[in-house]
Design an enzyme around this catalytic site. Structure first.
Site, PDB file in Angstrom:
ATOM      1  N   PHE A 243       0.826  -1.220   0.000  1.00 10.92           N
ATOM      2  CA  PHE A 243       0.000   0.000   0.000  1.00 10.92           C
ATOM      3  C   PHE A 243       0.853   1.260   0.000  1.00 10.92           C
ATOM      4  O   PHE A 243       0.432   2.306   0.476  1.00 10.92           O
ATOM      5  CB  PHE A 243      -0.983  -0.006   1.175  1.00 10.92           C
ATOM      6  CG  PHE A 243      -1.631  -1.346   1.384  1.00 10.92           C
ATOM      7  CD1 PHE A 243      -2.514  -1.839   0.433  1.00 10.92           C
ATOM      8  CD2 PHE A 243      -1.331  -2.130   2.481  1.00 10.92           C
ATOM      9  CE1 PHE A 243      -3.096  -3.082   0.592  1.00 10.92           C
ATOM     10  CE2 PHE A 243      -1.901  -3.380   2.640  1.00 10.92           C
ATOM     11  CZ  PHE A 243      -2.785  -3.860   1.700  1.00 10.92           C
ATOM     12  N   GLY A 512       1.165   2.935 -11.551  1.00 11.39           N
ATOM     13  CA  GLY A 512       1.917   3.086 -12.789  1.00 11.39           C
ATOM     14  C   GLY A 512       2.508   1.813 -13.357  1.00 11.39           C
ATOM     15  O   GLY A 512       2.940   1.791 -14.513  1.00 11.39           O
ATOM     16  N   GLN A 616      -8.578  -5.020  -7.291  1.00 13.49           N
ATOM     17  CA  GLN A 616      -7.898  -3.773  -6.952  1.00 13.49           C
ATOM     18  C   GLN A 616      -8.894  -2.729  -6.460  1.00 13.49           C
ATOM     19  O   GLN A 616      -8.656  -2.028  -5.481  1.00 13.49           O
ATOM     20  CB  GLN A 616      -7.188  -3.214  -8.197  1.00 13.49           C
ATOM     21  CG  GLN A 616      -5.895  -3.896  -8.524  1.00 13.49           C
ATOM     22  CD  GLN A 616      -4.774  -3.234  -7.765  1.00 13.49           C
ATOM     23  OE1 GLN A 616      -4.801  -3.155  -6.550  1.00 13.49           O
ATOM     24  NE2 GLN A 616      -3.790  -2.747  -8.472  1.00 13.49           N
ATOM     25  N   GLU A 686      -5.042   2.775  -7.430  1.00 12.22           N
ATOM     26  CA  GLU A 686      -5.351   3.747  -6.388  1.00 12.22           C
ATOM     27  C   GLU A 686      -6.708   4.428  -6.547  1.00 12.22           C
ATOM     28  O   GLU A 686      -7.258   4.955  -5.589  1.00 12.22           O
ATOM     29  CB  GLU A 686      -4.237   4.793  -6.358  1.00 12.22           C
ATOM     30  CG  GLU A 686      -2.941   4.159  -5.875  1.00 12.22           C
ATOM     31  CD  GLU A 686      -1.710   5.021  -6.079  1.00 12.22           C
ATOM     32  OE1 GLU A 686      -1.455   5.384  -7.236  1.00 12.22           O
ATOM     33  OE2 GLU A 686      -1.022   5.319  -5.107  1.00 12.22           O
TER      34      GLU A 686
HETATM   35 MO1  MOS Z   1       1.088   3.052  -3.926  1.00 10.31          MO
HETATM   36  S1  MOS Z   1       0.812   4.394  -2.422  1.00 10.31           S
HETATM   37  O1  MOS Z   1       1.712   4.026  -5.109  1.00 10.31           O
HETATM   38  O2  MOS Z   1       2.002   1.766  -3.432  1.00 10.31           O
END
Ligand code: MOS
Length: 719
Positions: A243, A512, A616, A686
Site C-alpha cells: 500500500f 503506474g 484492486q 489507487e
Molecule cells: Mo502506492 S501508495 O503508489 O504503493
C-alpha cells in the site's frame, strides 16, 4: 526502443479475461517464497532499538549489559556502525530516508538508536531491553498547527499552480462557499511485517528485502556503500501487502546491511508491528482550505485549494494533495498550493493514493456543499463542469476519458434518482439513511520500464523484469500480454519478477506499473518477433515460434517503455477516472455510520484482467471505508506534554475496515482502451480508494444534515 502512440491492438479473449492469478496456487498452498523465505536460514537476527525521546541527541549508548546477555553477537549504534552515504543521486526520492546510526541526532520518537544482533529473535529482543541510552533532550514540535514548526512554501511535489485570476473568478461568482478540512494521519498496515536480510560476499551485497521497488533499493544500497550497482542484488518476488509502505529504501534495510558487514555473517532484521508505525512511512495528516465560486447555473468560476502537510525533520516526502483539483474540472481561475511544515514525526511515505486521497475528500465535499447551496443535483453539478480537455495541461485533449459515463452509470446502479434529496429526510426507525457521491480524476504516472522476453526452443516464452508484484496480479497480467501477443497458452508463459538483477523497472506503485510493464512487454514481444523474422503483430503461436527459434536454445529481446511526451503527442496522458456512490445508515442516537452500499464505476482504459482489476478496486474501496470512518494514527497531542508518541501503534487499536464494516462492493468498468499506449491500459491501483471518503461523508450529510469536514468521521462528530 521507446513508446510511440499506436492504435491499440484489437483485444483477444486473453487480454481482459478474468483468469485466476497464475501465482494463486502457490499462494494458497503456502508454497510461495516471500523475500525473507529466500534468505539464508542461518542468518543472525537483528532487533532495532528506538529512541524514547522525540527530539534531541544521544549522548551514550551503553551496550555492556546487552553484550553480556545470552546469544548476543553485536550491538551497533552511532558509536561504531559502518559509515555509509545517504543515497541522493541514485534514489528516486529527492532525498532517500537517512540510513541509521550516522549521527547521534534523534529526529522523531522511535528513530533507531541501536541494533542488537543475536543468535535468535528471543535473545535479540531480550538484549534490546538491556541497551541503556542517554540523551540530551530538546523540545519537539509535533503539532501541524504549531506556529513554531518551520513552514516551507517551495514546491517539491510540483503541486502549486495558478490559472487565470482567482480574484476575478470569485468576483464573477454568484455563490462562494469556503471551508476548512482536516484529515488525520493514517498508517499503512500490510499484514506482512517488513523484513530485510543481508549477506555480503566480499564487496558484493545480496539482500532479501520487503520492497515495492527492488531496482531502487539496489540503486540506493550501491550508492550508500559506494559499490558497483552490479554487485548489489535485491530480491523480493512476493510481498505480504504494501500500500505504498514499500516504496522507499527505509532505514531498517540499511541496518541489516550494516550488521551483516559488521559481524561477517548474514543478518535479518524484522520490524515489530509498533515499529511498522514509525519505520515504513505513513499517510501524512492534512489541513486544507477550499474556496469555490460558481454561477447560479452551477458553472464553476473559481477554485482555490490550499493544503498543509507535515514532513519529517531532514526528510522529504513531497505529496501532491491538489493534483485532482487541478485537473478535475473545467474552471478558468484556479489557485492550488501545498505547503509543508517540518515536524518531529517519523518520515511519512506514500499510502495508497497519496495526496489524492486527502485532497479529493476536501474538494468533493466542498462540491457537495456547493450543490446544496445552489440547489443543483451533485451529479449534475459535476457533469456541468466536466473538463473535456485537461485544463492543467494546456487544454490538451485527454488520451481517454469516460468520467461522464462513470457518473451516469454509478447514479443508475445506486438508484440516485429514487432518493429524497432533502437532508435528514429518509429516516427508517432510528436509522438515518443517506446517499452521497464523489468523482475522481486520478493523476497519470508512468516511469521507464525495461522487459526482456525470451522465446525458447520449444516455442514457450519467459519474461524477465525487476518489477515486483505486491499481490495485485502483475505476474498474471504480464502473462496475459505475452500469451496474447505471441499466440501462446497462458501456461506456456513463465514470468520472473522481483529481482534487481533483471531489467530495471519502476515501482509497483503510483498506479503506474501495469501501464509501464504491459507496454514494455508488448514492445519486447514485438522486438523478439521481429528478430525471429516473424510479423510483430501476428501472434504466431507455439509451433511457429519453435520453428523460428530453430536450433538455438532461445532468442530474447529487451525493450523499454518510456514516459510519453504530451506535447509531442498532442494529448494529455490520462490516469483513471471514477465515480463513487455510497448509501449509508447512521444510528440517530449513537452516531454510528454503517456503509450499506458502495458503487464504484471506473474508467481504467483497457482492463487487462477483469478479476484482478476488480479486486484492486474492491481492496481500494475497503481502504477508502477505513479512511472515511476508522483509520487514524493517534498521538498524545491533546493530553499533557506533546511527545508525538503514537498511542495506537498496533492492530488492536488502529481501526481498519474489516468484513463487518464492508458491504458487498459493486464495481463496474466503463470506457475503452486508452489511445496513448500499445496496450491501452491505465493503472487501477489507487483510483479505488479515492473518492470513497467524500462519497461516504456526503452520504452522512444527506442522512443527518451534519457536515463533517474531518477524517475519520467518528461517532462523536455526529452527536
Ligand atoms: Mo502506492 S501508495 O503508489 O504503493
Amino acid at each position: 526502443m521507446t513508446t510511440t502512440p499506436t492504435a491499440p491492438a484489437s483485444t483477444t479473449p486473453v487480454i481482459g479475461a478474468g483468469i485466476t492469478r497464475v501465482d494463486g496456487p502457490l499462494k494458497v498452498t503456502g508454497a510461495v517464497s516471500y523475500a525473507d523465505d529466500l534468505a539464508p536460514r542461518d542468518a543472525l537476527v537483528g532487533v532495532l532499538v528506538g529512541a524514547t525521546i522525540t527530539s534531541g541527541t544521544v549522548t551514550l549508548v551503553d551496550a555492556s549489559d546487552a553484550l553480556a546477555a545470552p546469544g548476543v553477537v553485536a550491538v551497533l549504534s552511532h558509536h561504531d556502525a559502518p559509515s555509509v552515504v545517504r543515497p541522493n543521486e541514485a534514489s528516486a526520492d529527492d532525498r532517500a530516508p537517512r540510513p541509521p546510526f550516522q549521527d547521534p541526532v534523534v529526529r522523531f520518537r522511535g528513530d533507531y538508536v541501536a541494533l542488537v544482533v543475536a543468535q535468535t529473535r528471543e535473545e535479540a529482543e531480550h538484549a534490546a531491553t538491556l541497551v541503556h541510552v542517554s540523551y540530551d533532550v530538546d523540545e519537539p514540535v509535533v503539532d501541524i498547527n504549531d506556529p513554531r514548526a518551520p513552514r516551507e512554501t517551495d514546491d517539491p511535489a510540483g503541486a502549486d499552480s495558478v490559472r487565470g485570476d482567482l480574484a476575478r473568478g470569485l468576483a464573477e461568482a454568484d455563490v462562494v462557499i469556503e471551508a476548512d478540512f482536516v484529515t488525520g494521519d493514517n498508517t499503512n498496515n500490510p499484514l506482512g511485517l517488513f523484513a530485510a536480510c543481508a549477506e555480503w560476499d566480499g564487496e558484493a551485497l545480496h539482500m532479501w528485502a520487503t520492497t515495492q521497488w527492488p531496482s531502487n533499493v539496489a540503486d540506493c544500497l550501491a550508492e550508500a556503500w559506494g559499490i558497483p550497482r552490479e554487485d548489489v542484488r535485491v530480491e523480493c518476488p512476493y510481498l505480504g501487502g504494501g500500500f505504498g509502505s514499500g516504496l522507499r529504501p527505509w532505514p531498517y534495510i540499511h541496518a541489516a546491511a550494516m550488521a551483516a558487514r559488521t559481524v561477517g555473517r548474514p543478518v535479518r532484521v524484522v520490524l515489530s508491528r509498533p515499529q511498522m508505525f514509525t519505520g515504513v512511512g505513513h499517510r501524512p495528516e492534512t489541513v486544507q482550505h477550499v474556496r469555490l465560486g460558481a454561477r447560479r447555473d452551477g458553472t464553476l468560476t473559481a477554485v482555490e485549494h490550499t493544503a498543509t502537510i507535515p514532513v519529517a525533520v531532514d526528510d522529504d516526502n513531497p505529496e501532491n494533495v491538489v493534483s485532482g483539483t487541478r485537473q478535475g474540472y473545467a474552471v478558468e481561475h484556479l489557485r492550488a498550493d501545498v505547503d509543508q511544515v517540518r515536524l518531529h514525526v517519523s518520515p511519512p511515505g506514500s499510502m495508497r493514493a497519496p495526496g489524492e486521497a486527502q485532497g479529493n475528500f476536501a474538494l468533493e465535499t466542498a462540491l457537495d456543499e456547493l450543490a446544496v447551496e445552489l440547489g443543483i443535483d451533485p451529479v449534475e453539478l459535476r457533469m456541468r463542469n466536466e473538463a473535456v480537455t485537461n485544463p492543467d495541461q494546456g487544454d490538451l485533449p485527454w488520451s481517454s476519458k469516460a468520467l461522464d459515463e462513470c457518473l451516469r452509470r454509478g447514479a443508475e446502479l445506486i438508484g440516485w434518482d429514487e432518493r429524497d434529496p432533502a437532508p435528514r429526510s429518509m429516516r427508517e426507525g432510528d436509522q438515518l439513511v443517506g446517499y452521497g457521491m464523489a468523482a475522481v480524476s486520478f493523476f497519470y504516472f508512468q516511469q521507464p520500464c525495461t522487459v526482456r522476453v525470451v522465446v525458447r526452443r520449444d516455442g514457450t516464452a519467459a519474461v524477465h523484469c525487476a518489477a515486483m508484484d505486491i499481490g495485485t496480479g502483475t505476474y498474471t497480467i504480464v502473462t496475459q500480454v505475452v500469451a496474447d501477443r505471441l499466440g501462446l497458452e497462458v501456461g506456456d508463459v513463465e514470468v520472473v519478477l522481483g529481482d534487481s538483477s533483471l531489467p530495471p523497472s519502476p515501482p509497483a506503485g503510483g498506479s503506474g506499473l501495469a501501464t509501464a510493464i504491459s507496454n514494455a512487454t508488448a514492445l519486447a514481444v514485438a522486438q523478439v518477433l521481429d528478430d525471429l523474422g516473424l510479423d510483430p503483430r501476428a501472434a504466431p503461436g507455439r509451433d511457429a515460434l519453435a520453428g523460428a527459434v530453430g536450433g538455438r536454445d532461445d532468442v530474447s529481446a529487451e525493450a523499454t517503455a518510456d514516459q510519453p511526451d504530451p506535447d509531442q503527442l498532442g494529448m494529455s496522458p490520462s490516469g483513471a477516472f471514477g465515480a463513487k456512490f455510497a448509501k449509508v445508515r447512521v444510528d440517530a442516537d449513537l452516531g454510528l455510520v454503517r456503509v450499506e452500499r458502495l458503487v464504484s464505476v471506473i474508467d481504467c482504459g483497457q482492463v487487462l484482467n477483469e478479476r484482478t482489476a476488480r479486486s484492486q478496486v474492491v481492496g481500494g474501496t475497503v481502504g477508502g471505508i477505513g479512511h472515511a470512518l476508522l483509520e487514524h494514527t493517534v498521538t498524545d497531542l491533546h493530553a499533557g506534554p506533546q511527545t508525538g508518541r503514537i498511542t495506537n501503534a498496533h492492530l488492536a487499536d488502529y481501526l481498519m475496515a474489516v468484513n463487518a464494516d464492508v458491504p458487498d462492493l459493486e464495481v463496474e468498468f466503463v470506457g475503452g482502451p486508452d489511445r496513448l499506449n500499445p496496450v491501452g491500459v491505465k493503472g487501477v491501483g489507487e483510483v479505488g480508494l479515492c473518492g470513497v471518503a467524500a462519497a461516504i461523508g456526503n452520504a452522512v450529510f444527506h442522512a443527518t444534515g451534519r457536515r463533517v469536514r474531518r477524517l475519520p468521521i467518528t461517532p462523536d462528530l455526529l452527536l
